[in-house]
Design an enzyme around this catalytic site. Sequence first.
Site, PDB file in Angstrom:
ATOM      1  N   CYS A 216       6.792 -19.643  29.536  1.00 13.02           N
ATOM      2  CA  CYS A 216       7.027 -20.592  30.628  1.00 13.02           C
ATOM      3  C   CYS A 216       6.749 -22.029  30.185  1.00 13.02           C
ATOM      4  CB  CYS A 216       6.087 -20.305  31.795  1.00 13.02           C
ATOM      5  SG  CYS A 216       6.291 -18.704  32.548  1.00 13.02           S
TER       6      CYS A 216
ATOM      7  N   CYS B  37       3.762 -19.346  37.688  1.00  8.54           N
ATOM      8  CA  CYS B  37       3.578 -17.889  37.784  1.00  8.54           C
ATOM      9  C   CYS B  37       2.102 -17.546  37.581  1.00  8.54           C
ATOM     10  CB  CYS B  37       4.464 -17.170  36.770  1.00  8.54           C
ATOM     11  SG  CYS B  37       3.796 -17.151  35.095  1.00  8.54           S
TER      12      CYS B  37
ATOM     13  N   GLU C  60       4.941 -24.286  31.694  1.00  8.01           N
ATOM     14  CA  GLU C  60       3.544 -24.696  31.858  1.00  8.01           C
ATOM     15  C   GLU C  60       2.716 -24.298  30.650  1.00  8.01           C
ATOM     16  OE1 GLU C  60       5.475 -22.990  33.875  1.00  8.01           O
ATOM     17  OE2 GLU C  60       4.956 -23.212  35.983  1.00  8.01           O
TER      18      GLU C  60
ATOM     19  N   ASN D 160      10.488 -24.179  29.431  1.00  9.18           N
ATOM     20  CA  ASN D 160      10.505 -22.741  29.139  1.00  9.18           C
ATOM     21  C   ASN D 160      11.372 -22.493  27.909  1.00  9.18           C
ATOM     22  OD1 ASN D 160      12.740 -23.386  30.815  1.00  9.18           O
ATOM     23  ND2 ASN D 160      12.892 -21.324  31.636  1.00  9.18           N
ATOM     24  N   VAL D 161      10.943 -21.525  27.126  1.00  9.79           N
ATOM     25  CA  VAL D 161      11.642 -21.168  25.889  1.00  9.79           C
ATOM     26  C   VAL D 161      11.844 -19.663  25.908  1.00  9.79           C
ATOM     27  CG1 VAL D 161      11.580 -21.243  23.372  1.00  9.79           C
ATOM     28  CG2 VAL D 161      10.525 -23.101  24.679  1.00  9.79           C
ATOM     29  N   GLU D 162      13.108 -19.257  26.059  1.00  7.93           N
ATOM     30  CA  GLU D 162      13.399 -17.823  26.191  1.00  7.93           C
ATOM     31  C   GLU D 162      13.777 -17.219  24.846  1.00  7.93           C
ATOM     32  OE1 GLU D 162      16.223 -17.546  29.459  1.00  7.93           O
ATOM     33  OE2 GLU D 162      14.614 -17.946  30.901  1.00  7.93           O
TER      34      GLU D 162
ATOM     35  N   CYS E 269       0.580 -18.195  34.097  1.00  6.84           N
ATOM     36  CA  CYS E 269       0.344 -19.627  33.832  1.00  6.84           C
ATOM     37  C   CYS E 269      -0.861 -20.150  34.615  1.00  6.84           C
ATOM     38  CB  CYS E 269       1.590 -20.450  34.143  1.00  6.84           C
ATOM     39  SG  CYS E 269       2.897 -20.159  32.935  1.00  6.84           S
TER      40      CYS E 269
END
Length: 160
Positions: free
Chosen positions: A60, A96, A62, A49-51, A99
């Site tokens: 996310c 989620c 995935e 995940n990359v916020e 995804c």
Amino acid sequence: MDSQLFELIKNTYTAQEKAYAPYSNFHVGASIMIKNPESGIIKYVNGSNVENASYGGAICAERTAFVKAVSEGLRTNFVKVGVVGGENTEGFVSPCGICRQFMREFVDPKDLEIVMCRSRTTEEKKDYTFEFITKYKEGEDYIVKTLEELLPLSFGPDDL
Ligand SMILES: O=c1ccn([C@H]2C[C@H](O)[C@@H](CO)O2)c(=O)[nH]1
Ligand SMILES: [Zn+2]
């Protein structure tokens, strides 16, 4: 456990180490096992995940993995996806809704297996070696569901 599943779980944990999650502090890793049916050659494409400071911009693990694969020209033969999230968490992180739909685009949902791996404890992580995975048991350390089970009656490209 067969060596391909071992590699998938190992890649999933390795991907988790690359998570950029300073806002949620919930580190997620994913790995796609891609198997060429003719040659039998197997590849793993990983994502985390990359916020973002603009929170809604987070992506996310995935989807990171799928975007990486597809944008490199790999869009078929996805057979399994490993997922792990957090540390010291009980239960398993499952993809989620966004995804699930995103993955649906590229697979027959009956055929894609989602391998949800347990998170490792902080203690365990200190001296965790991937050897540990060989002791993993289905149902205890990881659970497997098809995408069909996670996203029944799904809508996909063939419905248009
Ligand atoms: O299956 C999941 C669930 C959550 N996240 C990420 C999104 C966000 O960065 C953080 C908390 O929701 O975890 C994933 O990458 N995959
Ligand atoms: Zn997601």
